[in-house]
Design a protein around this motif. Structure first.
Motif, mmCIF file in Angstrom:
data_model
loop_
_atom_site.group_PDB
_atom_site.id
_atom_site.type_symbol
_atom_site.label_atom_id
_atom_site.label_comp_id
_atom_site.label_asym_id
_atom_site.label_seq_id
_atom_site.Cartn_x
_atom_site.Cartn_y
_atom_site.Cartn_z
ATOM 1 N N PHE A 211 0.812 -1.212 0.000
ATOM 2 C CA PHE A 211 0.000 0.000 0.000
ATOM 3 C C PHE A 211 0.847 1.265 0.000
ATOM 4 C CE2 PHE A 211 -3.097 -3.160 1.382
ATOM 5 C CZ PHE A 211 -4.111 -2.880 0.485
ATOM 6 N N THR A 212 2.095 1.170 0.441
ATOM 7 C CA THR A 212 3.005 2.294 0.215
ATOM 8 C C THR A 212 3.271 2.442 -1.283
ATOM 9 O OG1 THR A 212 4.053 2.031 2.376
ATOM 10 C CG2 THR A 212 5.299 3.225 0.709
ATOM 11 N N ALA B 14 8.054 4.191 -7.022
ATOM 12 C CA ALA B 14 7.048 3.653 -6.099
ATOM 13 C C ALA B 14 7.477 2.297 -5.562
ATOM 14 C CB ALA B 14 5.701 3.544 -6.816
ATOM 15 N N LEU B 15 8.060 1.473 -6.434
ATOM 16 C CA LEU B 15 8.564 0.174 -5.993
ATOM 17 C C LEU B 15 9.647 0.348 -4.943
ATOM 18 C CD1 LEU B 15 8.729 -2.924 -6.326
ATOM 19 C CD2 LEU B 15 10.396 -2.531 -8.151
ATOM 20 N N PHE B 16 10.534 1.308 -5.152
ATOM 21 C CA PHE B 16 11.596 1.571 -4.178
ATOM 22 C C PHE B 16 11.002 1.930 -2.818
ATOM 23 C CE2 PHE B 16 13.951 4.804 -1.882
ATOM 24 C CZ PHE B 16 15.164 4.174 -1.663
ATOM 25 N N SER B 17 10.024 2.845 -2.797
ATOM 26 C CA SER B 17 9.436 3.266 -1.520
ATOM 27 C C SER B 17 8.770 2.097 -0.808
ATOM 28 C CB SER B 17 8.425 4.391 -1.751
ATOM 29 O OG SER B 17 9.059 5.562 -2.192
ATOM 30 N N GLY B 18 8.051 1.261 -1.566
ATOM 31 C CA GLY B 18 7.405 0.113 -0.949
ATOM 32 C C GLY B 18 8.395 -0.874 -0.376
ATOM 33 N N LEU B 19 9.452 -1.176 -1.134
ATOM 34 C CA LEU B 19 10.478 -2.090 -0.640
ATOM 35 C C LEU B 19 11.186 -1.515 0.588
ATOM 36 C CD1 LEU B 19 12.094 -3.301 -4.000
ATOM 37 C CD2 LEU B 19 10.588 -4.608 -2.489
ATOM 38 N N ALA B 20 11.491 -0.216 0.523
ATOM 39 C CA ALA B 20 12.216 0.411 1.618
ATOM 40 C C ALA B 20 11.397 0.384 2.911
ATOM 41 C CB ALA B 20 12.587 1.842 1.249
ATOM 42 N N ILE C 142 9.189 7.354 10.523
ATOM 43 C CA ILE C 142 9.492 6.011 10.040
ATOM 44 C C ILE C 142 8.825 5.773 8.687
ATOM 45 C CG2 ILE C 142 9.153 3.552 10.511
ATOM 46 C CD1 ILE C 142 9.383 4.183 13.464
ATOM 47 N N PHE C 143 7.619 6.279 8.527
ATOM 48 C CA PHE C 143 6.890 6.102 7.271
ATOM 49 C C PHE C 143 7.359 7.070 6.185
ATOM 50 C CE2 PHE C 143 3.165 7.573 4.766
ATOM 51 C CZ PHE C 143 3.001 6.443 3.975
ATOM 52 N N LEU C 144 7.656 8.305 6.557
ATOM 53 C CA LEU C 144 7.981 9.332 5.567
ATOM 54 C C LEU C 144 9.388 9.198 5.007
ATOM 55 C CD1 LEU C 144 6.359 12.448 7.274
ATOM 56 C CD2 LEU C 144 5.537 11.252 5.236
ATOM 57 N N GLY C 145 10.307 8.554 5.742
ATOM 58 C CA GLY C 145 11.665 8.395 5.239
ATOM 59 C C GLY C 145 11.727 7.696 3.890
ATOM 60 N N PRO C 146 11.131 6.496 3.747
ATOM 61 C CA PRO C 146 11.126 5.830 2.442
ATOM 62 C C PRO C 146 10.412 6.639 1.360
ATOM 63 C CG PRO C 146 10.619 4.258 4.183
ATOM 64 C CD PRO C 146 10.616 5.612 4.815
ATOM 65 N N LEU C 147 9.388 7.419 1.745
ATOM 66 C CA LEU C 147 8.718 8.252 0.755
ATOM 67 C C LEU C 147 9.640 9.343 0.235
ATOM 68 C CD1 LEU C 147 6.167 6.721 1.545
ATOM 69 C CD2 LEU C 147 4.954 8.904 1.599
ATOM 70 N N LEU C 148 10.470 9.897 1.117
ATOM 71 C CA LEU C 148 11.439 10.900 0.667
ATOM 72 C C LEU C 148 12.417 10.301 -0.331
ATOM 73 C CD1 LEU C 148 12.530 13.072 3.742
ATOM 74 C CD2 LEU C 148 11.249 13.783 1.722
ATOM 75 N N GLY C 149 12.926 9.098 -0.028
ATOM 76 C CA GLY C 149 13.836 8.442 -0.956
ATOM 77 C C GLY C 149 13.190 8.175 -2.299
#
Length: 616
Positions: A130-131, A146-152, A364-371
């Protein structure tokens, strides 16, 4: 550079070989995320009852209380008062009450190890898939970003302290909650208002107790106002409906907490946070930087770097990227502001951990979204970046994914060494504990047990053979010690007398003794050699006898004239030594064959135990 070519699909379109496009909503993506999620959580379910379990997160009280709640429901139905835990407490202040859909019902029908392993995989699936969907459908990332954010996010901070059963379907499902609210906001008011209300109720029922519910009630407005740039005019009604549904669903537990808390050890000034000084502005600023920087979450440095690279490469970064960064920075400040608020409210709303507005979960959630945002900006840059810049982007992206994967593999390897102690069967299907539980029949006189626990009872010592008192509840036994949300102030005063000599010798444990009611061992060399020691040197055995403590369970030999050895673990000790001498490959094969030894436990019967007449 040859290794970086493996990640050539990460560079901007046109700079690498094309791959066959797959619809974002296809069954292929769903199967991919299911496979990935249960692969990275396989350590928790693949070996069945011999699968790994975190000690602190599960054995301390979580799994055992769920097993006990399921058993009690079948035997007695729903009751207000839960007498099993120490001197008892209202059932509604127990963690199994407010999210019974997750905490209770599955344990009625399935083995606890299966429920635990499934939940760990489900959490990773919700976090990853869902991320990915949020980034594609709402933030409009390209598929790779998007795949990167979900995996991260599915791998975020993978360790023995990462996403746990305690988070339930709270933090892992934050992207799902945002997505559902996005859908509701696009509908008419006649659909959005009742839909948001029901979403609030559902969130409260399956999320991480009162703590997560209040965090999400506060996080939703920040997400839509800042990250999404929505107008408050269209937000206030649906968000109010969501908050109303969540608060009403949590109302019974909130009422129980508010009415019961003043009479507990924390509500009476026993360490709920009100005894700590209010942090200064300088301390809040420093702690906020630790939250948003690299100290608390080291992987954030890679996400920060990827975001900055994307901004530098893309000459026209979108406004949403800056809003996302602003929300991330604000979440760090909000985390510390929430802790300050908790200091002020602790006397009236003492909680088991954290604070009601734990915006640290947002970082914790926003970090992967930034990447992912940085990768999207770099891939959509016009003109396309040069070869050197592309290599840097590919390298940072690959490192951001490889580090948690490598950490996951290392943690899994280390866990194989600890499976002999940190596994479900060792704690919840231990043959010695089953023998002990067989004595607690309706025809026999009731009794309680106590455990000599680890030193100190912290998250750092959460894994590696800890012996936690609340484990006995899974066997139908009652304990005089353990960790629960709120102990009564009267029992707290009694327990302070039980461990008075220990607190005089180790005063640093006084604050911890409010939450963790352990007969803890001192950090002395003789315990490594398992030399016998006299528990009366630290604990008042006469008071324990008055509390109907018939058995003492220990990982070390005890020496006292009133204690008679009921179970001798010499055979288990020899099996454990043979196991520890094996190489990793032999341990892995032994784990698959179910040859792991059980934890060596000394069980002593107290000859001075007082019959069950009263408990102070």
């Amino acid at each position: 550079m040859r290794a970086l070519r493996l990640f050539s699909f990460l560079v901007p379109p046109g700079s690498s070989p094309s791959i066959r496009p797959v619809s974002d909503h296809s069954i292929s993506w769903l199967l991919f995320w299911l496979f990935w999620s249960f692969l990275i959580s396989a350590i928790y379910w693949i070996l069945g009852p011999d699968s790994y379990m975190r000690v602190q997160d599960t054995m301390d009280f979580n799994i055992s209380s769920r097993i006990a709640a399921a058993r009690d429901l079948l035997a007695h139905g729903l009751t207000y008062w839960q007498p099993r835990f120490s001197t008892g407490m209202p059932a509604l202040v127990h963690p199994t009450a407010d999210s019974f859909l997750i905490n209770g019902l599955p344990y009625l029908f399935f083995p606890a190890w299966m429920v635990y392993g499934f939940l760990m995989g489900l959490q990773r699936f919700l976090a990853g898939y869902f991320t990915f969907r949020l980034c594609r459908d709402v933030l409009k990332f390209d598929p790779v970003a998007a795949l990167f954010s979900g995996l991260a996010f599915s791998l975020y901070l993978w360790s023995v302290q990462d996403i746990r059963i305690f988070e339930e379907l709270g933090l892992p499902a934050v992207a799902l909650t945002f997505l559902l609210m996005e859908r509701l906001l696009s509908r008419s008011g006649s659909v959005a208002f009742p839909g948001a209300f029901l979403l609030g109720v559902l969130t409260a029922l399956v999320a991480q107790s009162v703590l997560y519910t209040f965090f999400l009630v506060g996080a939703l407005p920040f997400w839509f106002l800042i990250a999404r740039g929505c107008s408050w005019r269209i937000l206030w009604l649906p968000l109010s409906a969501f908050a109303l549904g969540a608060v009403l669903a949590e109302a019974p537990q909130l009422l129980a907490l508010l009415t019961y808390s003043p009479f507990t050890s924390r509500g009476q000034g026993g360490g709920g946070g009100e005894s700590l000084p209010l942090p200064s502005l300088m301390q809040l600023t420093r702690h906020a930087w630790e939250v948003i920087g690299w100290q608390t979450h080291p992987q954030n440095g890679l996400y920060h770097g990827l975001f900055l690279l994307g901004v530098l490469v893309n000459r026209a970064p979108k406004g949403w990227a800056w809003r996302l960064l602003a929300l991330y920075l604000l979440s760090g400040v909000g985390a510390e502001a929430g802790y300050a608020l908790q200091h002020l409210l602790a006397r009236w709303i003492p909680t088991s951990r954290g604070n009601l507005l734990d915006f640290n979960q947002f970082t914790i959630f926003l970090g992967p979204l930034l990447g992912g945002a940085g990768l999207h900006l770099a891939r959509s840059a016009t003109p396309r970046p040069g070869r050197a810049v592309v290599r840097v982007i590919v390298g940072c992206t690959a490192l951001a994914l490889l580090l948690p994967v490598a950490n996951w593999m290392e943690v899994t390897r280390l866990l194989m060494h600890r499976l002999s102690t940190d596994r479900f069967a060792n704690h919840f299907e231990h043959p010695v504990m089953k023998r002990l539980a067989a004595l607690a029949t309706p025809e026999s006189p009731p009794f309680r047990v106590a455990t000599v626990g680890t030193w100190p009872p912290t998250v750092a010592s959460a894994s590696g053979g800890g012996l936690y008192p609340a484990v006995v509840h899974a066997y139908g036994l009652e304990s005089v010690d353990g960790y629960y949300r709120l102990h009564s102030a009267r029992y707290h005063r009694f327990w302070q007398q039980v461990i008075a000599k220990a607190l005089d010798a180790y005063p640093e444990q006084r604050e911890r003794s409010v939450k963790w009611y352990y007969l803890f061992r001192p950090p002395e060399p003789r315990f490594a050699a398992r030399a016998p020691w006299n528990p009366a040197s630290l604990f008042d055995l006469e008071l324990l006898s008055l509390a109907n403590t018939r058995f003492l369970i220990s990982q070390w030999p005890l020496d006292h004239p009133d204690l008679v050895l009921w179970h001798d673990p010499r055979e288990a000790l020899m099996q454990g030594r043979r196991w520890e001498a094996l190489r990793l490959r032999e341990k892995m094969l032994g784990a698959i064959r179910g040859e792991m030894p059980y934890n060596a436990l000394y069980v002593y019967e107290n000859r001075r135990v007082f019959p069950r007449l009263f408990l102070p």
